[in-house]
Each structure stands twice: as structure tokens, then as C-alpha cells.
Write a protein that holds these residues in place. Structure first.
Motif, short mmCIF file in Angstrom:
data_model
loop_
_atom_site.label_atom_id
_atom_site.label_comp_id
_atom_site.label_asym_id
_atom_site.label_seq_id
_atom_site.Cartn_x
_atom_site.Cartn_y
_atom_site.Cartn_z
N ILE A 1 55.01 12.79 -35.51
CA ILE A 1 56.04 12.00 -36.22
C ILE A 1 57.30 12.83 -36.39
CG2 ILE A 1 56.62 10.95 -38.44
CD1 ILE A 1 53.66 10.08 -38.65
N ASP A 2 57.14 14.09 -36.80
CA ASP A 2 58.30 14.98 -36.93
C ASP A 2 59.03 15.12 -35.59
OD1 ASP A 2 57.65 15.34 -39.57
OD2 ASP A 2 56.67 17.28 -39.27
N ARG A 3 58.26 15.27 -34.54
CA ARG A 3 58.86 15.43 -33.21
C ARG A 3 59.63 14.18 -32.81
NH1 ARG A 3 55.12 16.79 -28.08
NH2 ARG A 3 54.71 14.56 -28.09
N GLN A 4 59.06 13.00 -33.11
CA GLN A 4 59.74 11.75 -32.75
C GLN A 4 61.03 11.60 -33.53
OE1 GLN A 4 58.55 9.49 -30.24
NE2 GLN A 4 60.72 8.98 -30.49
N LEU A 5 61.03 12.01 -34.81
CA LEU A 5 62.25 11.96 -35.61
C LEU A 5 63.34 12.86 -34.99
CD1 LEU A 5 60.69 12.12 -39.18
CD2 LEU A 5 61.99 10.19 -38.23
N LEU A 6 62.95 14.04 -34.60
CA LEU A 6 63.89 14.96 -33.97
C LEU A 6 64.39 14.40 -32.64
CD1 LEU A 6 62.04 18.34 -34.65
CD2 LEU A 6 64.20 17.59 -35.68
N GLN A 7 63.47 13.81 -31.90
CA GLN A 7 63.82 13.24 -30.60
C GLN A 7 64.83 12.10 -30.77
OE1 GLN A 7 60.35 12.68 -28.22
NE2 GLN A 7 61.36 11.33 -26.74
N ASN A 8 64.59 11.26 -31.75
CA ASN A 8 65.51 10.15 -31.99
C ASN A 8 66.90 10.64 -32.34
OD1 ASN A 8 63.33 8.47 -31.56
ND2 ASN A 8 63.03 7.94 -33.72
N GLU A 9 66.97 11.64 -33.24
CA GLU A 9 68.27 12.18 -33.63
C GLU A 9 68.95 12.90 -32.48
OE1 GLU A 9 69.83 11.57 -36.63
OE2 GLU A 9 68.15 10.15 -36.63
N ALA A 10 68.16 13.57 -31.66
CA ALA A 10 68.73 14.26 -30.50
C ALA A 10 69.38 13.26 -29.54
CB ALA A 10 67.64 15.04 -29.77
N ALA A 11 68.71 12.10 -29.39
CA ALA A 11 69.27 11.06 -28.51
C ALA A 11 70.59 10.52 -29.08
CB ALA A 11 68.26 9.94 -28.33
N LYS A 12 70.63 10.31 -30.41
CA LYS A 12 71.86 9.80 -31.03
C LYS A 12 73.02 10.78 -30.85
CE LYS A 12 69.56 7.20 -34.76
NZ LYS A 12 69.37 7.14 -36.24
N ASP A 13 72.72 12.07 -30.97
CA ASP A 13 73.76 13.09 -30.85
C ASP A 13 74.02 13.52 -29.41
OD1 ASP A 13 73.98 13.07 -33.57
OD2 ASP A 13 72.81 14.89 -33.91
N LYS A 14 73.32 12.86 -28.46
CA LYS A 14 73.47 13.17 -27.03
C LYS A 14 73.16 14.65 -26.73
CE LYS A 14 76.79 9.50 -26.01
NZ LYS A 14 76.59 8.80 -27.30
N VAL A 15 72.20 15.18 -27.47
CA VAL A 15 71.80 16.57 -27.24
C VAL A 15 71.24 16.75 -25.83
CG1 VAL A 15 70.17 18.36 -27.97
CG2 VAL A 15 71.39 17.02 -29.68
N ASP A 16 70.58 15.68 -25.32
CA ASP A 16 69.97 15.76 -24.00
C ASP A 16 71.00 15.91 -22.89
OD1 ASP A 16 70.54 13.10 -24.99
OD2 ASP A 16 69.79 12.37 -23.06
#
Length: 327
Positions: free
Chosen positions: A94-109
Motif C-alpha cells: 500500500i505504501d509503495r502504491q501511494l508513492l507510485q501514484n504520487e510519482a506519476a502525478k509529479d512525472k518522476v518517471d
């Protein structure tokens, strides 16, 4: 007057230190392990539908049984701890998914460094998967093989010794010619401590012990050849260790105690030898051109083969560099 003060390179002694495990909470530990994956797998474009029964949903993103089972398999927890581990790993997912979601919003990828890290991780995973498929898992060493290794290396087991040392730790800036001269002429470490006290030089005292099995054979030979009370110096970043050998005593290890460690060492060596052989085969069959000639090492083609030769004690080859500083 004693022999000239000896200066040792700290590599061999420093790397023989054993560090204990430090815990900081299972959930945080699991989440930390997954952080890189969270950034690397951040969504980009269309989302792929996950397979498997959903266990939780994070802002519409499902976490499935297959994902949890994969994490359980990688964690290698004991059967008695699996129920607790499943709950902890689910929270970590769950923690990882939260981080993943925020990373996508911030275009970290899309960050160039992250893209590069993803490509590197992908290359490593694919290469490791190929190697696993190619060489498989070697057979565990048999009892006879383990016993043979034990008998071939009595200096690490049946005839192992422990070297006890005392040390004074001072700042590197305080290791001047006067202190070196005192180390050359002093008959004991207490005499050196007296000089430090008289000159108001701050220092701390510690004791340390090193088994001959933990040190490269050349360095072991040098240390065992030194008389009791011999003084020498180890220079480290920001500090200097003023050391005296206080005692050398027998500390043999029985075959029964050593067998598990020897078995694991031989098993790892078989894995490494098989991987080195495969890399050597691929290099021999490939056409490798160094476009930047300055990076072409003369022994590049044989580097893999030479790297397969382990030190007698199974310690890292880099430890041998510690011998270079012994005078």
C-alpha cells in the motif's frame, strides 16, 4: 630502541569488522526496500490491468494476491512468521502504491536519472534471469568436499589463531613527526599514552581482536611475525590508530562448527565459477570493439576468468591491499 614504527593500510583490518543487524520497524523496512521499485514502476501512459484477486484498493489502484505472493516469496520468511509477514507486506505494498501514484502525478518517471535507473534495473533483471536459466543451481557441496576444504586450510580452522590488540585513537592532524618518533622509540602503548597526556593530545582507548581466518594470509603472516608489544600505526580518514599487539593465542574451529560456512562458501564459488565460465564463453564468441581506446584494458578479455580465483580464506580480494602498507 624498537624497530621503526609500522604503518598499516587500514583496509584489511577495517574490513574484518563485523556489524550487527539494525532494525527500524518491519513495515518501514519493507517500504524502504520497495522505494526504488515504486519510483521505477511509476505509471506512464495507459495503465495495465493487474491480474489476480484484489486484496486492497489505493485510490482505485488494486493490490492483488499475485503481488503479495511475489513479495512473500522474495522475503523468504519462516513459516511461523508468514501470517504476520503477509500483513506487514500488504501494508508495504500500500505504501509503495501511494508513492507510485504520487510519482506519476509529479512525472518522476520522466526524469532522465529515473529513466536511466529503470533501464539499468531492467538490464540487470534480464541478465540475471538469463544466467539463472543458463547455469541453473549447482549441487550443494557434499560432506567429503567440505571435509577436504577443512583439511586443506588448517590455518583458517584447526590451526586458527586470534590476535589481540590494544589501540589509541587520535585525530590524523595530531599524527606529527614528534608522535611518530615516540611510536618508534616507545616500549609500550602506555608510554605513548603518557606522551599524549603530557602534550595534551586527545585520544581514546579501545581493544580489538582479529582471527587469522578473517585476514589475508600475507597480512596474517606479517602480524604473527611481529613480537608481542610491537607498535604500529593505521591511518584512516580523519584519524590514526596507534596499535600494539597484546597477545596471540590459539582459537581452533572444529569441522562441525566450520562445516556450514565452508559449504556456503563452496556453493557460492560454484555459482561464481559457472557464471564466469559463461561470461568467458560469450566474450570469446562476441566481437567487442572499444570505441574509446583509452578504456580498453589489456586484460579486459581475461578479467572475468581472473576474477574467479578466490582468496584462500574466501575473503574479498580487495583485502589483500592491506598488505601493501605493512613495513
Amino acid at each position: 630502541m624498537q624497530p621503526e614504527g609500522i604503518i598499516l593500510n587500514p583496509t584489511a583490518l577495517a574490513r574484518s569488522l563485523k556489524f550487527g543487524n539494525v532494525g527500524s520497524g518491519q513495515r518501514l523496512w519493507c517500504a524502504g526496500l520497495m522505494l526504488t521499485a515504486a519510483l521505477g514502476l511509476a505509471a506512464c501512459g495507459a495503465k495495465e490491468k493487474k491480474s489476480g484477486q484484489a486484496l486492497a484498493s489505493v485510490n482505485g489502484e488494486e493490490i492483488t494476491v499475485l503481488q503479495l505472493n511475489e513479495e512473500m516469496q522474495r522475503s523468504g520468511v519462516q513459516a511461523a512468521q508468514q501470517e504476520t509477514a503477509r500483513k506487514q507486506l500488504l501494508e508495504a505494498l500500500i505504501d509503495r502504491q501511494l508513492l507510485q501514484n504520487e510519482a506519476a502525478k509529479d512525472k518522476v518517471d520522466r526524469d532522465p536519472k529515473v529513466v536511466q535507473a529503470i533501464e539499468r534495473a531492467k538490464a540487470l533483471i534480464v541478465a540475471q534471469a538469463y544466467m539463472q536459466k543458463r547455469i541453473g543451481t549447482p549441487a550443494r557441496p557434499g560432506k567429503e568436499e567440505v571435509e577436504a576444504y577443512y583439511k586443506q586450510h588448517p590455518e583458517f580452522f584447526a590451526q586458527r589463531k586470534t590476535i589481540d590488540m590494544k589501540e589509541l585513537v587520535v585525530a590524523s592532524a595530531d599524527l606529527g613527526d614528534d608522535l611518530k618518533g615516540t611510536m618508534d622509540s616507545a616500549k609500550s602503548l602506555d608510554e605513548v599514552a603518557g606522551w599524549l597526556d603530557a602534550h595534551k593530545v586527545k585520544y581514546s582507548r579501545t581493544n580489538l581482536s582479529r582471527a587469522t581466518s578473517d585476514l589475508p594470509s600475507e597480512l596474517t603472516g606479517k602480524l604473527l611475525s611481529l613480537p608481542k608489544g610491537q607498535l604500529f600505526i593505521i591511518k584512516e580518514a580523519g584519524r590514526a590508530l596507534l596499535i600494539a599487539i597484546s597477545d596471540v593465542h590459539e582459537s581452533p574451529v572444529t569441522l562441525e562448527v566450520a562445516a556450514p560456512q565452508i559449504e556456503q562458501f563452496l556453493f557460492n564459488k560454484k555459482n561464481k565459477d559457472a557464471a564466469d565460465a559463461e561470461l568467458a564463453r560469450l566474450r570469446a564468441a562476441a566481437k567487442i570493439d572499444y570505441l574509446d581506446k583509452s578504456l580498453a584494458a589489456p586484460a579486459a578479455a581475461s578479467a572475468s576468468a581472473s576474477a574467479s580465483a578466490p582468496s584462500a580464506s574466501g575473503a574479498a580480494d580487495a583485502n589483500a591491499r592491506g598488505v601493501a602498507g605493512l613495513k
